[in-house]
Write a protein that holds these residues in place. Structure first.
Motif, PDB file in Angstrom:
ATOM      1  N   ASP A 122       0.827  -1.286  -0.033  1.00 35.32           N
ATOM      2  CA  ASP A 122      -0.057   0.040  -0.048  1.00 35.32           C
ATOM      3  C   ASP A 122       0.974   1.336  -0.004  1.00 35.32           C
ATOM      4  O   ASP A 122       0.469   2.211   0.641  1.00 35.32           O
ATOM      5  CB  ASP A 122      -1.029  -0.038   1.332  1.00 35.32           C
ATOM      6  N   LEU A 123       1.915   1.100  -0.833  1.00 32.08           N
ATOM      7  CA  LEU A 123       2.920   2.176  -0.667  1.00 32.08           C
ATOM      8  C   LEU A 123       2.325   3.405  -1.767  1.00 32.08           C
ATOM      9  O   LEU A 123       1.932   3.090  -2.927  1.00 32.08           O
ATOM     10  CB  LEU A 123       4.320   2.066  -1.402  1.00 32.08           C
ATOM     11  N   PRO A 124       1.944   4.693  -1.179  1.00 40.04           N
ATOM     12  CA  PRO A 124       1.351   5.447  -2.199  1.00 40.04           C
ATOM     13  C   PRO A 124       2.413   6.159  -3.034  1.00 40.04           C
ATOM     14  O   PRO A 124       3.546   6.626  -2.697  1.00 40.04           O
ATOM     15  CB  PRO A 124       0.934   6.782  -0.998  1.00 40.04           C
ATOM     16  N   LEU A 125       2.117   6.250  -4.279  1.00 40.32           N
ATOM     17  CA  LEU A 125       2.890   6.515  -5.386  1.00 40.32           C
ATOM     18  C   LEU A 125       2.725   8.102  -5.258  1.00 40.32           C
ATOM     19  O   LEU A 125       1.605   8.636  -5.462  1.00 40.32           O
ATOM     20  CB  LEU A 125       2.647   6.131  -6.714  1.00 40.32           C
ATOM     21  N   HIS A 126       3.970   9.027  -5.160  1.00 44.57           N
ATOM     22  CA  HIS A 126       3.710  10.495  -5.121  1.00 44.57           C
ATOM     23  C   HIS A 126       3.784  11.092  -6.384  1.00 44.57           C
ATOM     24  O   HIS A 126       4.522  11.903  -6.862  1.00 44.57           O
ATOM     25  CB  HIS A 126       5.111  10.857  -4.230  1.00 44.57           C
TER      26      HIS A 126
END
Length: 697
Positions: A320-324
């Protein structure tokens, strides 16, 4: 290459023209396009509550500091390179922003204060917003970092919640004077005065690389609303709904955004949408690893697999790593920034630029569904909004979306075109098609005050009237809710819960094939020429125009297309709208179509699923949609309503029924909803979503 910073000491503003020629002009703040301008506003008129300038105990650091750990290891997933390719990172370098900033300062003294708060929060917090033309910003101090890592990750939730906010926030909020409102806008941000970096994840007790706090606020749309609801504080809303100019040299009396003139309402549009109430499965259009999306972050920072820092720093692998990425619909300004500024400053590379612009096109293609069908002697074109805000949304000036229709006869001969765009002149024929846009302007009182003509205007800091807003609302739209947040349509009659728009185009004799396309343009010819021709202060308008020309004149992006053959009858797919009620067992009562509502086919059915096992119920039919609270749910059918049929659900809570259709209904729009008994609920009844159908021959 020359920069603003390279000539700041001379009291000049420098902008780079085409061919590397530096254009210098003396800064003359406040020169206007009318003898009555600029308005004699002061910094007081643009004052906003929140963290004030020069009050941080620990200064913000530039993004390169963060890149040491969070960059240069995987361009596809790392925070730094993705952020670099966003307009968030390049917000202070955007030439269109600088051109608009110059006009704003010409129109109202110190108006740039309003703009710089969000385009360079680091520079503003360092006290560099005066002069308000941005000439005090310093690239060495990171003022050109735009909206950078350290700023966002030190933001404080304006509404303290002991369960999701760091304990220190309570004291930070209590120290604000004046106190912050619960829904900040126009850069009314609160920033932790200490270097305590916040994010949504628990980094563990052994994390030592920097001081950190876990913050649920960083997964909330309210954070984005800080700068994505923009209001003009020099106006106050009157009892009749108009906006009057305040006494000058005076702060806004309430600082409440609903009392100020609405320039942008992207967050508010979302707040009154169905997405704000529940996560919606959009079929993978947005969200990355998330199947259902709700918040701004879900769509504009989609989840992926990976680590947020380079190998060797001990970062946890997450799914669930948010892409910036922060992509929206801007398809050309990034190339202009790359042309005007050196790589060492922007950190842009060809790969980063190309990837970001490709993502912008993907966002635009995901934002809308396009369908078309022939009805009598015309083609009907339907555009559905897949986003959580209006389509299009954001800064209104120069942004537009339109329908292009080409009608062909025998041998592929073009017989008729609607919404023609000339890519050489960049002129759009607007009178024969639907152009989705928001148009602002001046009322008679502001025209008299400014000496400008009443009506449509690109003078955004002077505008105090919405003349047109036919942009398509999101799912969950209601007139009352959108009016309450200053986002009601103007000049268009959307129905309750309607998130689509239909346009009709006459077919000429001999028509055989129709090609339909939906286009979006970031910057129109009319707007960019306004910025060029009305600038009497510096070369910012000319520079923006030159870059616009150099990079394709903001070439329209094709969002969707459809082809219709006159010889092949088509019927549009029924549309699911509104929220499905939740049963006492936790499932949702769903109503769906089976087949198409075609009278001659006689095979249209409605399917109910997710209901209480063995329950009895009814299917209601109406001539209009509705959005009225009823029995703990929402009644979604209105107008002339009838009980279509009684139903008895199976032990699995399902059933399917045939719907009789008649020739007299052809061309009508009909709305359906299922109601089922549920003794486990206090109301005793659960209501399904709504279903819209166009009855075809």
């Amino acid at each position: 290459m020359f920069r603003f910073s390279s000539v700041r000491a001379l009291g000049l503003v420098g902008l780079v023209g085409l061919g590397g020629t530096a254009i210098f002009v003396t800064r003359a703040q406040g020169v206007g396009t009318s003898p009555s301008l600029p308005l004699t506003t002061t910094l007081a008129d643009f004052f906003q509550p929140g963290t004030q300038e020069n009050t941080l105990q620990a200064s913000l650091v530039d993004a390169l500091n963060c890149a040491n750990c969070h960059g240069h290891y995987n361009e596809q997933i790392e925070p730094f390179d993705n952020w670099v390719g966003s307009m968030m990172a390049q917000a202070t370098r955007d030439p269109v922003f600088h051109a608009a900033l110059a006009i704003a300062n010409q129109d109202a003294s110190f108006a740039g204060e309003l703009c710089l708060r969000c385009h360079t929060p680091g520079g503003w917090l360092r006290g560099q917003s005066v002069p308000t033309d941005g000439s005090g910003l310093d690239v060495v101090q990171g003022d050109y970092d735009g909206v950078n890592c350290h700023f966002c990750h030190r933001m404080v939730d304006p509404v303290y919640d002991a369960n999701s906010n760091p304990i220190e926030d309570q004291a930070i909020l209590s120290a604000l004077n004046p106190a912050l409102l619960s829904e900040p806008d126009t850069g009314q941000y609160v920033v932790d005065p200490e270097d305590r970096r916040r994010g949504p994840f628990d980094l563990g007790s052994g994390f030592f690389w920097h001081d950190w706090r876990q913050s649920g606020f960083h997964q909330e749309s309210l954070l984005c609303g800080t700068c994505h609801d923009v209001s003009n504080p020099v106006f106050t809303r009157q009892a009749d709904g108009s906006y009057a100019l305040n006494a000058l040299n005076t702060a806004h009396p309430t600082h409440e955004k609903r009392d100020k003139f609405p320039v942008e309402r992207t967050f508010s549009e979302w707040s009154q949408s169905q997405f704000a109430r529940e996560a919606i499965d959009m079929g993978g259009l947005f969200g990355g690893n998330k199947s259902a999306v709700a918040t701004c972050q879900d769509c504009h920072m989609p989840d992926t697999d990976g680590t947020a820092c380079a190998p060797g720093f001990g970062g946890a692998f997450r799914d669930d790593l948010p892409l910036h990425q922060f992509n929206g619909g801007n398809t050309w300004v990034l190339r202009a920034v790359d042309s005007l500024y050196p790589d060492w400053e922007t950190n842009l590379t060809p790969s980063i630029i190309d990837s970001s612009i490709q993502r912008a096109h993907q966002m635009l293609e995901s934002a809308a569904e396009l369908s078309a069908w022939i009805r009598g002697g015309e083609v009907v074109v339907r555009v559905e909004n897949n986003t959580g805000h209006k389509l299009p949304t954001g800064y209104p000036e120069g942004r537009r979306m339109w329908i292009n229709v080409q009608v062909f006869g025998g041998a592929g001969m073009l017989l008729q075109e609607y919404g023609h765009y000339d890519r050489t002149s960049a002129l759009l024929t607007t009178g024969d098609t639907t152009v989705f846009e928001s148009i602002l302007g001046l009322d008679a009182a502001m025209a008299a005050t400014t000496g400008l003509a009443a009506g449509m205007s690109f003078h955004f800091v002077l505008n105090n009237e919405i003349l047109k807003d036919n942009r398509i609302p999101p799912r969950g739209f209601t007139w009352a809710a959108f009016a309450a947040v200053q986002a009601a349509p103007v000049g268009e009659s959307f129905k309750e819960e309607q998130f689509w728009h239909d346009s009709s185009f006459a077919l000429p004799p001999g028509a055989r094939r129709v090609e339909v396309r939906l286009f979006y343009q970031t910057t129109s010819k009319e707007y960019i020429e306004f910025l060029r021709d009305n600038n009497t202060t510096n070369a910012a308008g000319q520079t923006a125009y030159d870059q616009w020309v150099l990079h394709g004149k903001s070439a329209p992006a094709e969002m969707a297309s459809a082809v219709v053959l006159r010889s092949v009858p088509l019927c549009p797919l029924p549309i699911v709208y509104g929220s499905a009620g939740v049963t006492s067992g936790g499932s949702k009562l769903q109503l769906a179509a089976v087949g198409l509502p075609v009278v001659s086919a006689a095979n249209f059915k409605l399917r109910i699923s997710g209901g209480p096992p063995g329950a009895r119920g009814i299917i209601m039919q109406g001539s209009e949609p509705a959005s009225t609270p009823l029995l703990g749910g929402t009644r979604l059918v209105g107008g002339s309503t009838t009980r279509l049929v009684s139903v008895h659900l199976s032990p699995s809570g399902e059933t399917q029924v045939s719907v009789p259709l008649f020739a007299s209904q052809i061309g009508a729009e009909i709305y359906y909803q299922a109601w089922a008994r549920d003794p486990g609920l206090a109301s005793g009844v659960v209501l399904s979503n709504g279903l819209h159908g166009d009855i075809c021959p």
